[in-house]
Design a protein around this motif. Structure first.
Motif, mmCIF file in Angstrom:
data_model
loop_
_atom_site.group_PDB
_atom_site.id
_atom_site.type_symbol
_atom_site.label_atom_id
_atom_site.label_comp_id
_atom_site.label_asym_id
_atom_site.label_seq_id
_atom_site.Cartn_x
_atom_site.Cartn_y
_atom_site.Cartn_z
ATOM 1 N N MET A 72 24.642 0.647 7.415
ATOM 2 C CA MET A 72 24.281 0.354 8.569
ATOM 3 C C MET A 72 24.981 1.228 9.686
ATOM 4 O O MET A 72 25.924 1.649 9.150
ATOM 5 N N SER A 73 23.979 1.560 10.422
ATOM 6 C CA SER A 73 25.220 1.906 12.199
ATOM 7 C C SER A 73 25.777 1.330 12.443
ATOM 8 O O SER A 73 25.842 0.729 13.241
ATOM 9 N N ILE A 74 26.790 1.860 12.601
ATOM 10 C CA ILE A 74 28.528 1.468 13.883
ATOM 11 C C ILE A 74 28.680 2.293 15.280
ATOM 12 O O ILE A 74 29.260 2.704 14.625
ATOM 13 N N PRO A 75 27.163 2.428 16.107
ATOM 14 C CA PRO A 75 27.039 3.695 16.616
ATOM 15 C C PRO A 75 29.058 3.472 17.678
ATOM 16 O O PRO A 75 29.432 4.577 17.720
ATOM 17 N N ARG A 76 29.598 2.539 17.818
ATOM 18 C CA ARG A 76 30.694 2.667 18.647
ATOM 19 C C ARG A 76 31.536 2.906 17.588
ATOM 20 O O ARG A 76 32.321 3.987 18.680
ATOM 21 N N TYR A 77 31.829 3.291 17.298
ATOM 22 C CA TYR A 77 32.639 3.811 15.638
ATOM 23 C C TYR A 77 32.142 5.160 15.384
ATOM 24 O O TYR A 77 33.480 5.308 14.601
ATOM 25 N N LYS B 69 14.777 -9.099 8.228
ATOM 26 C CA LYS B 69 13.039 -10.263 8.667
ATOM 27 C C LYS B 69 11.650 -8.837 8.568
ATOM 28 O O LYS B 69 12.189 -8.020 9.973
ATOM 29 N N GLY B 70 10.747 -8.777 8.198
ATOM 30 C CA GLY B 70 9.646 -7.853 8.571
ATOM 31 C C GLY B 70 10.099 -6.404 8.008
ATOM 32 O O GLY B 70 10.782 -6.309 7.161
ATOM 33 N N GLU B 71 9.679 -4.868 8.411
ATOM 34 C CA GLU B 71 9.795 -4.172 7.930
ATOM 35 C C GLU B 71 11.765 -3.973 8.470
ATOM 36 O O GLU B 71 11.696 -4.026 9.287
ATOM 37 N N PRO B 72 12.036 -2.559 7.216
ATOM 38 C CA PRO B 72 13.511 -2.170 7.725
ATOM 39 C C PRO B 72 12.812 -1.224 8.882
ATOM 40 O O PRO B 72 12.247 -0.294 8.586
ATOM 41 N N VAL B 73 13.537 -1.113 9.382
ATOM 42 C CA VAL B 73 13.943 0.048 10.765
ATOM 43 C C VAL B 73 14.762 0.921 10.614
ATOM 44 O O VAL B 73 16.412 0.303 10.283
ATOM 45 N N LEU B 74 14.850 2.268 9.681
ATOM 46 C CA LEU B 74 15.421 2.928 9.507
ATOM 47 C C LEU B 74 16.098 4.242 11.086
ATOM 48 O O LEU B 74 15.454 4.540 11.929
ATOM 49 N N LEU B 75 17.572 4.251 10.820
ATOM 50 C CA LEU B 75 17.610 5.098 11.675
ATOM 51 C C LEU B 75 17.629 6.735 11.523
ATOM 52 O O LEU B 75 17.783 7.160 10.895
ATOM 53 N N ASP B 76 17.013 6.859 12.551
ATOM 54 C CA ASP B 76 16.052 8.972 12.812
ATOM 55 C C ASP B 76 15.403 8.829 11.549
ATOM 56 O O ASP B 76 14.572 8.275 10.916
ATOM 57 N N ASP B 77 15.904 9.948 10.957
ATOM 58 C CA ASP B 77 15.096 10.395 9.396
ATOM 59 C C ASP B 77 15.988 10.139 7.994
ATOM 60 O O ASP B 77 15.428 10.241 7.117
ATOM 61 N N ARG B 78 16.687 9.042 8.440
ATOM 62 C CA ARG B 78 17.674 8.889 6.889
ATOM 63 C C ARG B 78 16.642 7.611 6.461
ATOM 64 O O ARG B 78 16.344 6.658 6.912
ATOM 65 N N ASP C 147 18.425 5.635 3.947
ATOM 66 C CA ASP C 147 20.002 4.746 3.801
ATOM 67 C C ASP C 147 20.134 3.998 4.341
ATOM 68 O O ASP C 147 21.639 3.673 4.655
ATOM 69 N N THR C 148 19.849 4.167 5.611
ATOM 70 C CA THR C 148 20.720 3.590 7.219
ATOM 71 C C THR C 148 19.667 2.734 7.770
ATOM 72 O O THR C 148 18.983 2.488 8.511
ATOM 73 N N ILE C 149 19.784 1.119 7.636
ATOM 74 C CA ILE C 149 18.646 0.213 7.933
ATOM 75 C C ILE C 149 19.333 -0.594 9.276
ATOM 76 O O ILE C 149 20.626 -0.793 9.155
ATOM 77 N N ILE C 150 19.004 -0.444 10.777
ATOM 78 C CA ILE C 150 19.417 -0.910 12.035
ATOM 79 C C ILE C 150 19.188 -2.289 12.041
ATOM 80 O O ILE C 150 19.717 -2.450 13.019
ATOM 81 N N ASN C 151 18.178 -2.700 11.232
ATOM 82 C CA ASN C 151 18.162 -4.234 11.343
ATOM 83 C C ASN C 151 18.693 -5.073 10.637
ATOM 84 O O ASN C 151 17.466 -5.781 10.181
#
Length: 64
Positions: free
Chosen positions: A1-6, A18-27, A29-33
């Motif tokens: 999981m991405s913690i953008p602030r840090y 819930k629903g389809e995973p949303v991935l960070l950019d082209d990664r 291994d990093t779900i953002i939802n």
């Protein structure tokens, strides 16, 4: 999981989406939802998991 602030990535032990995973950019291994995250405590990681890592998760979810 991405913690953008840090500029940090964390990987919980279990994550529900819930629903389809949303991935960070082209990664792949990093779900953002995530809907729910779970970390199991161990002797070696419990202080980090209850301290800084919990703060990162809380900051991530309260920033929406």
């Amino acid at each position: 999981m991405s913690i953008p602030r840090y500029h940090l990535y964390t990987y919980p032990d279990v994550m529900a989406v819930k629903g389809e995973p949303v991935l960070l950019d082209d990664r792949t291994d990093t779900i953002i939802n995530p809907l729910m995250i779970v970390d199991f405590l161990s002797k070696s990681t419990k202080n980090y998991d209850r301290g800084d890592k919990f703060d990162y998760y809380r900051d991530r979810f309260l920033s929406f």
